[in-house]
Design an enzyme around this catalytic site. Structure first.
Site, mmCIF file in Angstrom:
data_model
loop_
_atom_site.group_PDB
_atom_site.id
_atom_site.type_symbol
_atom_site.label_atom_id
_atom_site.label_comp_id
_atom_site.label_asym_id
_atom_site.label_seq_id
_atom_site.Cartn_x
_atom_site.Cartn_y
_atom_site.Cartn_z
ATOM 1 N N HIS A 113 -9.522 0.771 -1.406
ATOM 2 C CA HIS A 113 -9.491 1.423 -0.108
ATOM 3 C C HIS A 113 -10.900 1.343 0.479
ATOM 4 O O HIS A 113 -11.893 1.718 -0.177
ATOM 5 C CB HIS A 113 -9.111 2.898 -0.260
ATOM 6 C CG HIS A 113 -7.667 3.131 -0.560
ATOM 7 N ND1 HIS A 113 -7.001 2.482 -1.563
ATOM 8 C CD2 HIS A 113 -6.766 3.976 0.027
ATOM 9 C CE1 HIS A 113 -5.742 2.914 -1.592
ATOM 10 N NE2 HIS A 113 -5.569 3.812 -0.639
ATOM 11 N N HIS A 149 0.865 -1.183 0.000
ATOM 12 C CA HIS A 149 0.000 0.000 0.000
ATOM 13 C C HIS A 149 0.899 1.230 0.000
ATOM 14 O O HIS A 149 1.235 1.782 1.041
ATOM 15 C CB HIS A 149 -0.906 -0.024 1.237
ATOM 16 C CG HIS A 149 -1.965 1.031 1.253
ATOM 17 N ND1 HIS A 149 -3.156 0.869 1.911
ATOM 18 C CD2 HIS A 149 -2.018 2.268 0.707
ATOM 19 C CE1 HIS A 149 -3.894 1.952 1.779
ATOM 20 N NE2 HIS A 149 -3.209 2.830 1.046
ATOM 21 N N ASP A 202 1.734 3.990 2.843
ATOM 22 C CA ASP A 202 0.695 4.814 2.237
ATOM 23 C C ASP A 202 1.295 5.967 1.434
ATOM 24 O O ASP A 202 1.600 5.810 0.256
ATOM 25 C CB ASP A 202 -0.249 5.322 3.324
ATOM 26 C CG ASP A 202 -1.616 5.748 2.793
ATOM 27 O OD1 ASP A 202 -1.853 5.607 1.580
ATOM 28 O OD2 ASP A 202 -2.452 6.203 3.591
ATOM 29 N N ASP A 203 1.435 7.133 2.055
ATOM 30 C CA ASP A 203 1.996 8.333 1.418
ATOM 31 C C ASP A 203 3.112 8.851 2.322
ATOM 32 O O ASP A 203 2.945 9.847 3.041
ATOM 33 C CB ASP A 203 0.914 9.400 1.236
ATOM 34 C CG ASP A 203 -0.214 8.922 0.354
ATOM 35 O OD1 ASP A 203 -0.066 8.988 -0.874
ATOM 36 O OD2 ASP A 203 -1.238 8.459 0.903
ATOM 37 N N HIS A 222 1.364 4.765 -2.416
ATOM 38 C CA HIS A 222 1.013 5.648 -3.535
ATOM 39 C C HIS A 222 2.284 6.360 -3.968
ATOM 40 O O HIS A 222 2.851 7.139 -3.198
ATOM 41 C CB HIS A 222 -0.041 6.656 -3.101
ATOM 42 C CG HIS A 222 -1.310 6.030 -2.607
ATOM 43 N ND1 HIS A 222 -2.370 5.747 -3.434
ATOM 44 C CD2 HIS A 222 -1.664 5.604 -1.371
ATOM 45 C CE1 HIS A 222 -3.340 5.188 -2.734
ATOM 46 N NE2 HIS A 222 -2.935 5.092 -1.472
ATOM 47 N N GLU A 234 -11.249 3.157 6.028
ATOM 48 C CA GLU A 234 -10.279 4.063 6.647
ATOM 49 C C GLU A 234 -11.068 5.144 7.374
ATOM 50 O O GLU A 234 -11.078 5.214 8.595
ATOM 51 C CB GLU A 234 -9.356 4.676 5.603
ATOM 52 C CG GLU A 234 -8.358 5.666 6.198
ATOM 53 C CD GLU A 234 -7.574 6.423 5.128
ATOM 54 O OE1 GLU A 234 -6.538 7.011 5.486
ATOM 55 O OE2 GLU A 234 -7.974 6.428 3.957
#
Length: 344
Positions: free
Chosen positions: A208, A28, A289-290, A30, A211
């Site tokens: 997703h 996961h 994630d980011d 991005h 969340e």
């Protein structure tokens, strides 16, 4: 059983070494979310773009998000500095180098084609730039990979269908499709048709869900989109029947602890439900994630989670093994990585 706190007291460097040595798959990530402020400013200068921040520190100070949408607004603005193939190559290569340092042996990278086509960037530019870096990363760093375009759920399903058509010439580079962006008000069922089309081509799908959205979104992702993995999925903890279902099915959750705290999806690392989900038998994994926006790449997510939740060495090994099992690697490759984990 030795707890993280005991290990920390004895030898913090030893714990960090264990985490770094564990072969991990990151599932996961991005790629646009790995755009560090320094690179953002460098690319802005290259393309003559004026950013609304005086310097790198002012930009970092803006990374104080109250919710997912506040992050997304900055995320999409930052992506505007990515304009040519070299930009996407540099972005991906920088991530791979950090992943290598964290013991990542396999990565399954998300990217958002609509973020770029909406700016007039031809798919060839970002696909070729990302893929070339991934090939170089496999050859030079030994990191295997899969590539997963994500549809932006705040846009229409027709927009996703049109994007799928734009990506048609590059389909050989992709290993599945996903769904991201603003969750609340955009349930997975909104994209039933386009995901059915992708599955009809023999490609797996992920989404997703859970969340910021409710557990019902996770159920929709399972029953309507027929996903192979749930990205995030932490709201499942509010539905014991769903937790049991996830555990029975060994449905992977690609959890991103630091991201969840940064976006206020959970109040603190100590309140994060990942250990409860593990104890319930759910196949959870740790991811970043980011990471440029949320304070850490995958190694830091492991370290922060271990410290906050007093994870044992066996917990850490299980999380790493889960990431390998949940990946789309071939079984022979999985077995090789799992053997290394067992030997640590």
């Amino acid at each position: 059983m030795t707890s993280f706190a005991d290990l920390l007291q004895k030898d913090r460097a030893g714990v960090d070494t264990l985490i770094a040595r564990l072969p991990k798959a990151e599932l996961h990530l991005h790629i646009e979310g790995s755009l560090e402020p320094e690179m953002m400013f460098a690319k802005a200068k290259k393309h003559g773009i004026t950013l609304p921040y005086a310097d790198v520190e002012a930009l970092r100070a803006a990374y104080n998000f109250g919710n997912l949408q506040e992050f997304l607004d900055l995320y999409y603005a930052g992506a505007d500095v990515l304009r040519d193939q070299d930009d996407f190559y540099d972005l991906t290569w920088a991530y791979l180098q950090r992943a290598k340092a964290d013991g990542v042996v396999h990565t399954e990278i998300f990217f958002d084609p609509q973020t770029h086509t909406a700016r007039g960037i031809d798919p060839e530019v970002f696909v070729e730039g990302i893929v070339q870096a991934l090939h170089d990363g496999e050859a030079e760093l030994g990191i295997t990979w899969r590539l997963i375009p994500n549809f932006l759920r705040h846009l229409t399903e027709q927009d996703a269908i049109d994007t799928l058509a734009e990506l048609e010439p590059y389909m050989d580079n992709f290993h599945g499709f996903g769904l991201d962006s603003s969750e609340v008000g955009h349930p997975p069922s909104k994209f039933a048709r386009v995901f059915a089309e992708i599955r009809s081509r023999g490609l797996p799908v992920v989404a997703h869900a859970g969340e910021e959205g409710p557990p019902e979104y996770i159920v929709e992702a399972l029953d309507i989109l027929h996903v192979a993995r749930i990205d995030h999925g932490i709201r499942s903890i509010n539905d014991p029947a769903l937790v049991s279902r996830l555990a029975r099915a060994q449905m992977p959750l690609t959890v991103c602890p630091l991201s969840n705290v940064k976006l206020c999806a959970v109040s603190s690392m100590q309140a994060h439900p990942i250990k409860k989900l593990m104890d319930a038998g759910v196949l959870v994994t740790i991811n970043s994630d980011d990471p440029a926006y949320f304070g850490g790449y995958v190694g830091e997510n492991y370290r922060a989670t271990a410290k906050a939740l007093d994870l044992t060495a066996e917990d850490l090994k299980k999380l790493a093994a889960n990431s390998i099992r949940a990946s789309w690697l071939h079984e022979v490759q999985k077995a090789r990585h799992l053997a290394v984990i067992d030997g640590l």
